[in-house]
Design an enzyme around this catalytic site. Sequence first.
Site, short mmCIF file in Angstrom:
data_model
loop_
_atom_site.label_atom_id
_atom_site.label_comp_id
_atom_site.label_asym_id
_atom_site.label_seq_id
_atom_site.Cartn_x
_atom_site.Cartn_y
_atom_site.Cartn_z
N THR A 293 -47.67 55.08 -14.37
CA THR A 293 -47.25 54.12 -13.35
C THR A 293 -47.96 54.37 -12.03
O THR A 293 -48.14 53.45 -11.23
CB THR A 293 -45.72 54.19 -13.17
OG1 THR A 293 -45.10 54.09 -14.46
CG2 THR A 293 -45.20 53.08 -12.29
N TYR B 154 -45.05 64.24 -23.14
CA TYR B 154 -44.90 62.79 -23.04
C TYR B 154 -45.40 62.12 -24.32
O TYR B 154 -46.59 62.19 -24.63
CB TYR B 154 -45.67 62.28 -21.81
CG TYR B 154 -45.54 60.81 -21.51
CD1 TYR B 154 -44.57 60.00 -22.11
CD2 TYR B 154 -46.40 60.20 -20.60
CE1 TYR B 154 -44.47 58.65 -21.82
CE2 TYR B 154 -46.30 58.85 -20.30
CZ TYR B 154 -45.34 58.08 -20.91
OH TYR B 154 -45.25 56.73 -20.63
N LYS C 108 -40.50 63.42 -22.82
CA LYS C 108 -40.32 62.03 -22.39
C LYS C 108 -40.66 61.19 -23.60
O LYS C 108 -41.82 61.10 -24.01
CB LYS C 108 -41.21 61.68 -21.20
CG LYS C 108 -41.09 60.21 -20.78
CD LYS C 108 -42.09 59.84 -19.69
CE LYS C 108 -41.97 58.35 -19.35
NZ LYS C 108 -43.01 57.93 -18.36
N ILE D 220 -37.20 58.93 -17.24
CA ILE D 220 -38.35 58.86 -16.35
C ILE D 220 -38.71 57.39 -16.29
O ILE D 220 -39.19 56.81 -17.26
CB ILE D 220 -39.50 59.76 -16.84
CG1 ILE D 220 -39.05 61.23 -16.79
CG2 ILE D 220 -40.75 59.55 -15.98
CD1 ILE D 220 -40.06 62.22 -17.33
#
Length: 292
Positions: free
Chosen positions: A45, A133, A161, A203
Amino acid sequence: MLFKGSGVALVTPFKNGKIDFEKLGEIIEYHIKEGTDAFIVCGTTGEASTMTDEEQIETIKFVIDKTNKRIPVIAGTGSNNTAHSIHLSQKAEELGADGLLVITPYYNKSTQKGLISHFNAIADAVNIPIIVYNVPGRTGVNIKPSTLAQIATHKNIVAVKEASGDISQVAEMARVCPDGFGIYSGNDDMILPLLSLGGCGVISVVANICPKDTHDLVYKYFEGDIEGSRKLQLDMKPLIDSLFIEVNPIPVKTAMNLLGFDMGELRLPLVDMEDCNLSVLKKELTNYGFKL
């Protein structure tokens, strides 16, 4: 675990091709005031893939210094080059990051055996906690629950995540991973289902514009207000859907600009939203109660 609740995947403000640190400082103060539980800086992001190493390290340092230990700062230091990820991870540790977010290798991908070696090599090179992740939709590789269970035995690898969108996989991860291993939702539309399987938070992309509601969604669940948490999850879903109508972070950065946060431009290869999708985003922001 590194944090409980809502960790925001911070958008990076750009102005005239450079990072706008003044705006970044403003957004940090906004999030702390609104109850965000952790910062995740230089992730997807945050457009880290279009930053130079120098920009990434400078941004991580700025967020750590500005936050000044008020909430945890987790630095995105993943790469499809293990040695490069080690370099970035060690720099983030030197700067005082509370933890690291390390994505699975993309493009060159990896076997499950390779994933274990990749994450162990990075974890061996630092002394701070790592969140692995898993986002197969972006990387083309999925961490199998049995693989995660092996990775989770490393003392520095403390959480995942999980953004596969497969709730059955989340359940299996929760079943096979060690007690105390954290599972964070990587999908804003699946926060509550993941919490129900023992997750410890999210998250989040939507937290960039709804920090309090995202925090409250998680903590209402923890405090036993399941119905309150469910209502927030379902009320937010149309807005969340609109934030992923084009590739992240195009819609969320656009939304922040529409709301007056002045996050600036996107970096190529990301471009402005298509008009038809922009109309949907504006509609859902208005429906949620924002004034444009």
